[in-house]
Design an enzyme around this catalytic site. Structure first.
Site, PDB file in Angstrom:
ATOM      1  CD  GLN A 161      -0.972  -0.994   3.584  1.00 18.31           C
ATOM      2  OE1 GLN A 161      -2.213  -1.034   3.578  1.00 18.31           O
ATOM      3  NE2 GLN A 161      -0.261  -1.622   4.523  1.00 18.31           N
TER       4      GLN A 161
ATOM      5  CG  ASP B 161      -1.815   1.741  14.940  1.00 23.40           C
ATOM      6  OD1 ASP B 161      -2.486   1.050  14.157  1.00 23.40           O
ATOM      7  OD2 ASP B 161      -2.104   1.883  16.127  1.00 23.40           O
TER       8      ASP B 161
ATOM      9  CG  ASP C 144      -3.074 -12.441   4.063  1.00 21.91           C
ATOM     10  OD1 ASP C 144      -3.389 -12.531   2.875  1.00 21.91           O
ATOM     11  OD2 ASP C 144      -3.877 -12.137   4.976  1.00 21.91           O
ATOM     12  N   GLY C 145      -2.884 -12.002   7.557  1.00 20.81           N
ATOM     13  CA  GLY C 145      -3.685 -12.526   8.667  1.00 20.81           C
ATOM     14  C   GLY C 145      -4.595 -13.658   8.247  1.00 20.81           C
TER      15      GLY C 145
ATOM     16  CG  ASP D 287      -6.192  -2.358  14.762  1.00 18.10           C
ATOM     17  OD1 ASP D 287      -5.231  -2.002  15.500  1.00 18.10           O
ATOM     18  OD2 ASP D 287      -6.825  -1.573  14.037  1.00 18.10           O
TER      19      ASP D 287
ATOM     20  CB  THR E 101      -6.943  -1.402   5.883  1.00 14.91           C
ATOM     21  OG1 THR E 101      -6.635  -2.739   5.451  1.00 14.91           O
ATOM     22  CG2 THR E 101      -5.666  -0.680   6.264  1.00 14.91           C
ATOM     23  CG  ASP E 102     -11.886   1.028   5.305  1.00  9.60           C
ATOM     24  OD1 ASP E 102     -11.654   2.166   4.864  1.00  9.60           O
ATOM     25  OD2 ASP E 102     -12.185   0.787   6.487  1.00  9.60           O
TER      26      ASP E 102
HETATM   27  N1  SAM Z   1      -5.293   0.830  14.400  1.00 10.09           N
HETATM   28  C1  SAM Z   1      -5.532   1.915  13.513  1.00 10.09           C
HETATM   29  C2  SAM Z   1      -6.707   2.671  13.989  1.00 10.09           C
HETATM   30  O1  SAM Z   1      -6.585   3.416  14.962  1.00 10.09           O
HETATM   31  O2  SAM Z   1      -7.745   2.509  13.380  1.00 10.09           O
HETATM   32  C3  SAM Z   1      -5.741   1.589  12.049  1.00 10.09           C
HETATM   33  C4  SAM Z   1      -5.674   0.234  11.617  1.00 10.09           C
HETATM   34  S1  SAM Z   1      -4.110  -0.443  11.273  1.00 10.09           S
HETATM   35  C5  SAM Z   1      -3.127   0.830  10.638  1.00 10.09           C
HETATM   36  C6  SAM Z   1      -4.591  -1.413   9.850  1.00 10.09           C
HETATM   37  C7  SAM Z   1      -3.505  -2.386   9.470  1.00 10.09           C
HETATM   38  O3  SAM Z   1      -4.057  -3.549   8.854  1.00 10.09           O
HETATM   39  C8  SAM Z   1      -2.512  -1.813   8.454  1.00 10.09           C
HETATM   40  O4  SAM Z   1      -1.264  -1.635   9.075  1.00 10.09           O
HETATM   41  C9  SAM Z   1      -2.477  -2.848   7.326  1.00 10.09           C
HETATM   42  O5  SAM Z   1      -1.176  -3.044   6.791  1.00 10.09           O
HETATM   43  C10 SAM Z   1      -2.993  -4.081   8.034  1.00 10.09           C
HETATM   44  N2  SAM Z   1      -3.546  -5.113   7.150  1.00 10.09           N
HETATM   45  C11 SAM Z   1      -4.337  -4.951   6.065  1.00 10.09           C
HETATM   46  N3  SAM Z   1      -4.623  -6.148   5.507  1.00 10.09           N
HETATM   47  C12 SAM Z   1      -4.011  -7.102   6.267  1.00 10.09           C
HETATM   48  C13 SAM Z   1      -3.945  -8.528   6.213  1.00 10.09           C
HETATM   49  N4  SAM Z   1      -4.576  -9.212   5.243  1.00 10.09           N
HETATM   50  N5  SAM Z   1      -3.232  -9.176   7.164  1.00 10.09           N
HETATM   51  C14 SAM Z   1      -2.600  -8.483   8.153  1.00 10.09           C
HETATM   52  N6  SAM Z   1      -2.612  -7.127   8.263  1.00 10.09           N
HETATM   53  C15 SAM Z   1      -3.313  -6.445   7.318  1.00 10.09           C
END
Ligand code: SAM
Length: 286
Positions: free
Chosen positions: A32, A87, A139-140, A158, A160-161
């Site tokens: 990203q 984060d 990947d989760g 936690d 992203t969208d």
């Molecule tokens: N915690 C923050 C808040 O206050 O809303 C925002 C969310 S955090 C930054 C979202 C994380 O999900 C990102 O760092 C992103 O890289 C991660 N992410 C997205 N898809 C993912 C996946 N398939 N497996 C693991 N992590 C993932």
């Protein structure tokens, strides 16, 4: 001081803008686009693919509500899985519980973690100092798929969208695996989007429909997140048997004497009292 403007689209004709004083960092990670900014009002903030993720001013609302609601329902949580959370804010809040002995954090993008440690120690500080926190840069979806049954007491999504790397974290397969790797007292908290703008409402309904088909208890709770689209944001609370209100243990939680800025035992109850239009949308999947 010259101010430049950061703008994101909350809907096709609704924009959200922030004057920033400096654009600290920009890069294209393998997953990203990552940008860190400095703003007078919001402090340091970062965006992923042009969407607000975290800022110093209101990150406490989100990280309090994703963490302390489940932790005040089941006082025996020992093993926690955080999916996403790059984060570090969620890991920071969970690490405040002395009885938790394992915090696995599965974040697909190592660059988000590294940059948060560098530019956002407010949320990321514990990631390098608490030996209970184990970081997995993968990947989760794949991680939960290979995890053994009944391993975790709590899974916190936690993410992203559901666009880009986060899409798989809203799939039935993912929720199936979350159900399987949770103990009988297990709780799943997931980022449940918002009822306000059409796109977010559609994702809220899609996620809730899948979860309530799987989990005997599937509730939704709300909180104020001013810098997310509309400011009205939701988490899902799903479990095999623990109810977030009937099994809420405020006295036990308050004995821990955790100084929280958003969460408290009253707001725990109130957060599950949803507006009628939201209740109807979740009930009727529309
Ligand atoms: N915690 C923050 C808040 O206050 O809303 C925002 C969310 S955090 C930054 C979202 C994380 O999900 C990102 O760092 C992103 O890289 C991660 N992410 C997205 N898809 C993912 C996946 N398939 N497996 C693991 N992590 C993932």
């Amino acid at each position: 001081m010259s101010h430049k403007i950061y703008t994101e689209k909350w809907a096709k004709d609704v924009h959200f803008s922030i004057e920033y004083t400096s654009h600290i960092h920009h890069e294209e990670s393998p997953f990203q686009t990552i940008d860190f900014y400095q703003s007078e009002t919001l402090g340091t903030f970062f965006t992923l693919d042009g969407l607000m993720m975290v800022n110093q001013k209101d990150e406490f609302s989100y990280h309090d509500m994703i963490s302390h609601v489940p932790m005040s329902v089941n006082p025996n949580i020992k093993r926690v899985l955080i999916i996403g959370g790059g984060d570090g804010g969620t890991a920071r809040e969970i690490s405040r519980y002395p009885h938790v002995n394992q915090i696995d954090m599965v974040e697909i993008d190592e660059r988000v973690v590294k940059l948060s440690i560098e530019y956002l120690p407010q949320t990321a500080s514990k990631l390098e100092t608490d030996e209970r926190i184990h970081l997995y840069f993968e990947d989760g979806v794949a991680f939960v798929n290979q995890k053994e049954d009944g391993y975790y007491d709590l899974v916190l999504v936690d993410s992203t969208d559901p666009i880009g790397p986060g899409e798989g974290l809203f799939s039935k397969q993912f929720y199936d695996d979350c159900f399987r790797i949770l103990t009988d007292d297990g709780i799943l908290i997931n980022q449940h989007e918002s009822p306000y703008f059409d796109r977010d409402k559609k994702e809220m309904i899609r996620a809730h429909k899948k979860i309530k088909e799987l989990f005997p208890i599937a509730k939704v709770y709300q909180f104020h997140q001013p810098t997310y689209p509309s400011g009205h944001w939701l988490f899902g609370f799903a479990s095999k048997k623990l109810d977030p209100i009937k099994d809420h243990k405020p006295d036990l939680w308050e004995e821990l004497d955790l100084d929280t800025r958003y969460y408290n035992s009253d707001i725990h109850k109130a957060a599950f009292a949803l507006p009628t239009y939201v209740r109807k949308a979740l009930k009727n999947n529309e």
